[in-house]
Motif scaffolding. Structure first.
Motif: not given
Lengths: 573, 432, 126
Positions: A512-514, A176, A139, A446, A114
C-alpha cells in the motif's frame, strides 16, 4: 533468494526506450537485476513481454463500490467462480468482490491499481477492502473537491493552512494524492442543486470550481505531491460540457512544476467531451478537447472508454447519478458524506443501438487516437462507469485495428457516422503505444519510479502474453490480440509467478503506497480549526478519525519535499 | 487511567464520545453513555463463562480451550450444511475470518440483518437507497421523520447526537431549527420529543407510503379521504412539509421492515424519498440495531458480493433470501450444525428455527450465558469486543470507526478463536 | 374468554439493558411481559401483573400483563426475546423475514405461571 530468468521474450518497455527487442530479463528478490546465478528459467521464446500493468483510475474499494455491490445482486450473480485450493470465490461483473478484482487484474497482467476516490471519513473502509484485494499494489486518491476545510481556507485566502490541511488529510487517510470531483458543485448537490460553470460560486461557501482547482494545483506543487491534481470536471455527463473540460485544462497551462509529470489530469475524458445542447443534438467534441491536450503539455487525460453492456455507474458526483437515474428509471443510491464529499450509484445498460451510447463509445476511442503524445493518455474505462476493466483487451484491439473499428461502426447506431469522427480516423496503435497507455503513462503520472518499466532496479512486475508480436498483425488479427490480453501466459508480481496460463497460482497481499507531505509545524497551523469544526460539525471525534497502519498491507510511504514551513516563512494571520 | 473518545459497543449509533475510567484493569466509571451502553460496559464481568463447556448428556463438562477448538472444527468439518450465524456484535476483523471459515467448510453464513433490516437490503436491491452520513442530518436537516422506530428505547442518544437536538452548521439553533415527526402504530416514548405524531393502523405503512408518493407526484385526486387510519388532509400536509423542507430525513426501523409486505414497505419508502429529490434534498436511513450489524453487511458484501444469507455449499457464493436465510434453512431442517458468534438466535429466532437448533450440534461463542447457550453442545467463552478487544465497526450510516480495547482479558477474542478453528480446518484440507 | 389481537414484538429500553443478563429476574420482568390496554385487560379479566396466555398457530406462552394506555385495544406488545419468539413462525412469502409484528394471536387470562427462560428453552429440546 529467489531468482527468475525470463528468456527470449519480445520486450516493449517504453520508459527505457526498448521497443520490440528480443531480450532476457533477470529477477532477484522481487527486483529487476543485471544478472542471476541459479534462476528458475521461463523460456518465453517470441512472446510479448511488458512491464506489469498499472491501473490509473478505477473504483474498486470503499463505501461507494460496496454500496454498488449491495444494490446489485443481479450483477453479483454474474462472473461467479468457485474457490480453488488457493483462491477465494469470485462474484460480479461490474461490481466485483475484492478477490475477483485482484485475480482478474492479475490474469490480465496488471500488478498495480489506483482506487480513484476515497472519502477521508470512510477511508478505513477503503483500506479494509484494499487490504483484502490480493496480489496488486495499491494507491488511493483522497477526495478534496468540495471539502469544507478546503473551501473555507480558499474563501479566506489561507493557502498555508490549505497546504497543511491537505498534507494532514493525506496522512490521516493514507492517501496518495488530490482527487477533485465536481469541484464546488458537489456541495450544492447537498441541497439538491449543482453549479453550471467553473466560475459559479456555490451556495454555502461562495467559492467556484476555478478557485478550488487553481488553489489545489498550487498546493499540490507546494507539497511536492507525486501525482497531478486528478480532476473529474463539472457538469460531467451532460451535453455541451466539452468547454468545461477545456477550461479546466487551461487552468494548468503555463503552470510550472518541478515534477516530471503534468500538474493536472482530467479523468475519464469521454464523459466530458460532449457537444450539443440537449441529448437530442448530442455529439462528439473530441476534436476540440484533444486540440487542447495536444497544445497543452501540462494536462493529461484518461479515456473512460464506454463499452456496450450492463454496468454500474458510481461517482462522488451525486448530482450526476441522480440525473442519470431520472433518464433511465433505474435504481439509485446516494451517499452524501458530511463535510467532505458525496456519492451516487445507478446501473446503466449501454446499447449499441442507442444513439447516445454509440457516440459515447466513439468519443473514448477518438480521444486515444487524436492525442499525439501517448504519455498524455491512459487507457481506462473509469471502471465500472464506462465498462468493467475486463473489457480492456477489447479496447486494446480496437485501438490497434482500424478494421475492427470499421466493423463495429457498421454494427452500432448510424448516428455515429455523423455526430462523431471515429470513422475518419486511420491511426492504429502499435505495441509500444499500447504498452505506454496501459503502463508507462500511469507510472510516470504517479511518479512510481519502480513501476511501469522493467529496467534494472524496477519492481519485478512483469506480464508475458501468449502472442508473438513479430508474427501477429494486430490490424488484421485483432481477435488474437483481444484473446492474448485477456489472460497472460505469466504474470509476475514482485518476482513471484502469480498467474500461469491464465490461472492464479499464487496469492499474497501487495503493497500500500501513500504520500507523506507533512512539513514543520503543519499540524499546529490547523489544529485549532480542526478541533473547532470536529466538535461542532462532525459526528466522529477527531481522535477516532483516520486510518492507522493496522489497515495497510506492506505500507510504503512516499516522503515529499514541501516548500513551506521550515523552508519559508508562514505569514502571520 | 482515563480513556477518552471511547466507542460504545451497543447499538448502531456507535457513539464515540464516552469517557471511561479504568482502575486495576477494571472499568471503574463511564461518562456520556446511555443506559444500554452503560449496562453492557459496566456489567462486563457478570456471569462470565470461565472455561469452554461441552454437553455430556444433560450436563456441561469443562474442557480445555484446545479441546474446544478441535471439537468445533470436527463438528463444522463433518457437517454437510453448517450455518455460521451472528456477527453483528463483533469486529469486522472477526467477521472477515468468519467468511473465510464459511468458504473453507462450504457452509452458509448469515448475520442478524436476516431478522432486522434484511427487508431494507431487499428494498434497496429493488429501488436503491438515497442516504447520507449522520453529520449531514446534524448540519442540514430541517425536517426529521421517525417512521416505525423508537429511538428513545433502541437508540437513546441518537436524537441528542445526530437527529433532533444537535446543532450544526446550518442548524445553529438545534431543536428549534427542525420539525420532528413521528409515524407509528402506537404512541411510543419517542413521541415526547416530536412536534407531531401521526398514528397509523398496524400494517398500513405500504398504503400510506404509496399514497404519499402519489401526492408528491401530483396525483392527490387518486387518494381516498382516509387511508390506514390517517385523514387525507394530514397526508397532504405531510407531503407539503416534505417537499418544502430544505433537507428532509426519514429514519425508519423494524416497524416498517417487519410488518405487512415488509421489503415492499422499504421499496415504497425509498421510492418516496427518490421522488422527493425532484423537489428538494431528501434522504433516509435504517436505524440499525447492533453496533456492528452495518459492518457485518459491509464485510459480507465486499468479500462475497452479497450482504447476508450467503451459501457457499456450491463453492461459490449463492444468495437467495427466503431460501438461504437462517430461519428458512433451519425450519426446512437443512442445517446440520450451527456456529453462533456474538448473538442469541435462541431468543430471537422463531419457534421452528430454535427447535431445529436444539436438535443439531450447536456451537456458541459468547462471553455470557444466553438463551442459545441453553441449547448448546459446545460453549466457547470469548472476550467482549469494544471492552476487551479492539477492532472495526460500522455505524448505521456505514461510517467505519475503530473501537478500543479498554482492559486486558484472559479470554480469547472471536477473531482469535475463529482463526484457531480455521487453522484446524486447514489441517483437514479445504473441502471441495 | 379468548380475544383476538395483533401481536407486536419489538425492542424496549429494559429489554436492552438486561439483554446480556438473560437468566436474571430483571430480564424476566423486562421481556416476559405483555403491554396491553387497560380496557382490554378488563375485557379478558386480567389484573396488572396477572398471567396472559398468548396463543398463535405456532404455540402458546404465558407472560405477565402490564397496563399501557398508549397501546390500542386491538393489539398487544411483547418485547422481543425468548417468550415473544416462542409463539412466532416463519413467513414463507416474505423472502426470509419472519413475522415479528402484526401477527394474529389470541389472548386469555390464565393462572399458569410465566416460565423462566431456561424452562422455556427446555421445551425446544423435547
Amino acid at each position: 533468494m529467489s531468482e527468475l530468468l525470463i528468456k527470449n521474450g519480445i520486450v516493449y518497455d517504453p520508459l527505457n526506450d526498448i521497443c520490440g527487442e528480443k531480450k532476457d530479463i533477470f529477477v532477484r528478490d522481487g527486483k529487476i537485476v543485471e544478472e542471476v546465478k541459479k534462476p528458475e528459467i521461463l523460456d518465453v521464446n517470441g512472446l510479448l513481454v511488458l512491464p506489469g500493468g498499472v491501473e490509473g483510475h478505477a473504483h474498486l474499494s470503499g463505501s461507494k463500490v460496496n454500496a454498488g455491490r449491495l444494490m446489485r445482486p443481479e450483477d453479483g450473480r454474474r462472473g461467479l467462480r468457485r474457490k480453488t485450493a488457493i483462491t477465494m470465490p469470485e462474484s460480479g461483473y461490474s461490481v466485483i468482490n475484492v478477490y475477483g478484482e485482484g485475480y482478474r487484474y492479475a490474469r490480465m497482467g496488471y500488478t498495480t491499481m489506483v482506487e480513484a476516490a476515497m472519502p477521508i471519513l470512510t477511508a478505513i473502509h477503503t483500506h479494509e477492502e484494499l487490504r483484502d484485494i490480493p496480489i496488486l499494489d495499491k494507491l488511493s486518491m483522497t477526495l478534496f473537491g468540495f471539502n469544507w476545510f478546503v473551501m473555507d481556507y480558499i474563501r479566506k485566502g489561507e493557502m498555508d493552512k490549505l497546504a497543511a490541511y491537505v498534507a494532514w488529510a493525506l496522512k490521516i487517510s493514507k492517501g496518495y494524492g488530490i482527487k477533485i470531483v465536481n469541484p464546488s458543485g458537489g456541495e450544492n448537490w447537498k441541497w439538491g442543486k449543482n453549479v453550471s460553470s467553473i466560475d459559479e460560486p456555490n451556495i454555502s461557501f461562495g467559492v467556484s470550481a476555478r478557485e478550488i482547482l487553481s488553489s489545489l494545483m498550487e498546493v499540490n506543487e507546494i507539497l511536492d505531491l507525486p501525482h497531478p491534481i486528478h480532476v473529474h470536471c463539472n457538469r460531467l455527463g451532460q451535453p455541451g460540457n466539452y468547454d468545461i473540460a477545456i477550461d479546466t485544462m487551461k487552468i494548468s497551462s503555463g503552470f510550472e512544476t518541478k515534477r516530471e509529470r503534468e500538474p493536472l489530469h482530467v479523468t475519464h475524458i469521454m464523459f466530458s467531451s460532449y457537444g450539443g445542447e440537449k441529448w437530442k443534438d448530442f455529439e462528439s467534441k473530441t476534436d476540440e478537447v484533444t486540440k487542447e491536450v495536444n497544445s497543452n503539455k501540462n494536462a493529461s487525460i484518461d479515456l473512460g472508454q464506454l463499452m456496450f453492456g450492463d454496468t454500474t455507474t458510481m461517482t462522488a458526483d451525486g448530482a450526476l447519478e441522480f440525473a442519470l437515474c431520472k433518464l433511465t428509471g433505474s435504481k439509485w443510491s446516494n451517499s452524501d458524506t458530511e463535510m467532505e464529499t458525496g456519492g451516487g450509484i445507478t446501473p446503466q445498460i449501454y446499447s449499441p443501438s442507442m444513439p447516445i451510447n454509440a457516440i459515447q463509445w466513439a468519443i473514448g476511442l477518438e480521444s486515444a487516437l487524436l492525442v499525439k503524445n501517448p504519455y498524455q493518455v491512459w487507457l481506462t474505462t473509469d471502471h465500472p462507469n464506462g465498462a468493467p476493466f475486463t473489457t480492456y483487451p477489447e479496447v486494446i484491439s480496437l485501438l490497434m485495428s482500424k478494421d475492427r473499428r470499421k466493423k463495429e461502426i457498421e454494427r452500432v447506431n448510424k448516428v455515429v457516422q455523423k455526430r462523431a469522427i471515429l470513422s475518419s480516423l486511420d491511426r492504429e496503435y502499435g505495441w509500444n503505444e499500447i504498452a505506454t497507455i496501459t503502463r508507462a503513462s500511469q507510472a510516470k503520472a504517479y511518479q512510481l519510479n519502480d513501476k511501469g518499466h522493467i529496467g534494472v532496479g524496477a519492481d519485478a512486475d512483469i506480464a508475458v502474453f501468449n502472442i508473438n508480436p513479430e508474427e501477429v498483425d494486430p490490424s488484421k488479427d485483432y481477435e488474437e490480440v483481444e484473446r492474448a490480453f485477456s489472460a497472460t501466459k505469466y504474470t509476475i508480481k514482485g518476482g513471484e509467478i502469480v498467474v500461469r496460463d491464465g490461472e492464479i497460482v499464487k496469492v499474497f497481499p501487495g503493497k500500500t503506497l501513500w504520500t507523506n507531505a507533512e512539513f514543520d509545524g503543519y499540524y499546529e497551523l490547523i489544529e485549532d480549526d480542526l478541533k473547532d469544526w470536529f466538535s461542532k460539525y462532525y459526528t466522529v471525534s477527531l481522535s477516532n478519525y483516520g486510518v492507522s497502519d493496522v489497515y495497510l498491507t506492506n505500507p510504503e510511504v512516499i516522503k515529499t519535499n514541501p516548500k513551506i514551513g521550515g523552508r519559508i516563512e508562514v505569514p502571520a494571520e | 487511567m482515563i480513556i477518552e473518545d471511547v466507542i460504545c459497543p451497543f447499538c448502531g449509533s456507535l457513539c464515540d464520545d464516552l469517557t471511561v475510567e479504568v482502575k486495576d484493569n477494571e472499568i471503574a466509571g463511564i461518562e456520556n453513555a446511555c443506559k444500554l451502553g452503560y449496562s453492557k460496559m459496566m456489567g462486563y464481568e457478570h456471569d462470565r463463562y470461565e472455561r469452554p463447556l461441552k454437553r455430556v448428556g444433560d450436563e456441561f463438562k469443562e474442557i480445555s480451550y484446545e479441546e474446544s477448538i478441535e471439537e468445533a472444527a470436527k463438528i463444522l468439518y463433518n457437517a454437510k450444511s453448517p450455518l455460521l450465524y451472528g456477527w453483528a456484535s463483533t469486529s469486522c476483523e472477526a467477521i472477515e475470518r468468519g467468511i473465510e471459515l464459511a468458504v473453507k467448510i462450504g457452509g452458509v453464513i448469515d448475520q442478524t440483518a436476516t431478522v432486522c433490516h434484511g427487508p431494507t437490503v431487499l428494498g434497496t436491491q429493488e429501488v436503491g437507497k438515497p442516504s447520507c452520513t449522520l453529520g449531514e442530518v446534524k448540519n442540514r436537516a430541517d425536517l426529521v421523520i421517525y417512521w416505525g422506530c423508537n429511538p428513545f428505547h433502541a437508540h437513546p442518544r441518537h436524537a441528542e447526537r445526530y437527529s433532533t437536538f444537535t446543532k450544526g452548521y446550518f442548524t445553529k439553533k438545534g431543536r428549534t431549527d427542525r420539525k420532528i415527526v413521528l409515524v407509528d402504530i402506537r404512541k411510543t416514548d419517542t413521541e415526547g420529543i416530536c412536534d407531531r405524531f401521526i398514528q397509523i393502523e398496524p400494517g398500513s405503512d405500504y398504503k400510506i407510503l404509496t399514497s404519499l408518493i402519489a401526492i408528491v407526484m401530483g396525483k392527490e385526486e387518486s387518494i381516498p379521504e382516509e387511508i390506514g387510519g390517517v385523514k387525507k388532509e394530514e397526508l397532504l400536509g405531510l407531503a407539503e412539509e416534505m417537499k418544502h423542507a430544505n433537507f428532509g430525513m426519514v429514519f425508519f426501523g423494524m416497524g416498517v421492515t417487519m410488518t405487512g409486505p415488509k421489503y415492499k414497505n422499504i421499496a415504497a419508502l425509498e421510492r418516496l424519498v427518490r421522488e422527493l429529490n425532484r423537489h428538494t434534498k431528501f434522504s433516509l436511513m435504517p436505524m440499525r440495531g447492533h453496533y456492528n450489524v452495518a459492518g457485518a453487511g459491509a464485510v459480507f458484501t465486499w468479500r462475497t458480493g452479497f450482504p447476508y444469507a450467503v451459501d457457499f455449499r456450491r463453492g461459490y457464493p449463492y444468495y437467495n433470501p427466503g431460501e438461504t436465510t437462517s430461519n428458512d434453512l433451519l425450519t426446512r431442517e437443512e442445517v446440520d450444525a450451527m456456529l453462533v458468534v456474538a448473538s442469541d438466535p435462541g431468543a430471537h429466532f422463531v419457534n421452528s428455527s430454535v427447535r431445529r437448533m436444539a436438535k443439531i450440534p450447536l456451537i456458541v461463542m459468547d462471553p455470557h450465558p444466553s438463551a442459545t447457550s441453553e441449547l448448546a453442545d459446545l460453549i466457547i467463552p470469548t472476550a467482549i469486543s469494544g471492552v476487551e478487544m479492539d477492532g472495526t465497526a460500522y455505524r448505521m450510516d456505514d461510517v467505519p470507526i475503530r473501537f478500543k480495547k479498554l482492559i486486558d482479558s484472559k479470554f480469547k477474542s472471536d477473531f482469535e478463536i475463529i482463526g484457531d478453528i480455521i487453522e484446524k480446518i486447514e489441517k483437514r484440507g479445504v473441502k471441495d | 374468554m379468548k380475544r383476538e389481537v395483533k401481536l407486536i414484538t419489538g425492542r424496549t429500553l429494559d429489554q436492552g439493558i438486561f439483554i446480556e443478563h438473560k437468566h436474571s429476574d430483571e430480564y424476566l420482568n423486562a421481556a416476559a411481559i405483555c403491554r396491553i390496554n387497560p380496557k382490554l385487560m378488563k375485557e379478558i379479566g386480567v389484573d396488572e401483573g396477572g398471567g396472559v396466555k398468548v396463543i398463535t398457530d405456532v404455540a402458546d406462552v404465558v407472560v405477565r400483563a402490564v397496563g399501557d394506555d398508549n397501546i390500542g385495544e386491538e393489539m398487544i406488545f411483547v418485547p422481543m426475546g425468548p417468550w415473544a419468539n416462542f409463539v412466532l413462525g416463519i413467513d414463507v412469502g416474505m423472502a426470509g423475514m419472519p413475522s415479528f409484528k402484526g401477527v394474529n394471536a389470541k389472548i386469555e387470562s390464565t393462572d399458569e405461571k410465566t416460565p423462566k427462560m431456561e424452562e422455556l428453552m427446555k421445551r425446544y429440546m423435547i
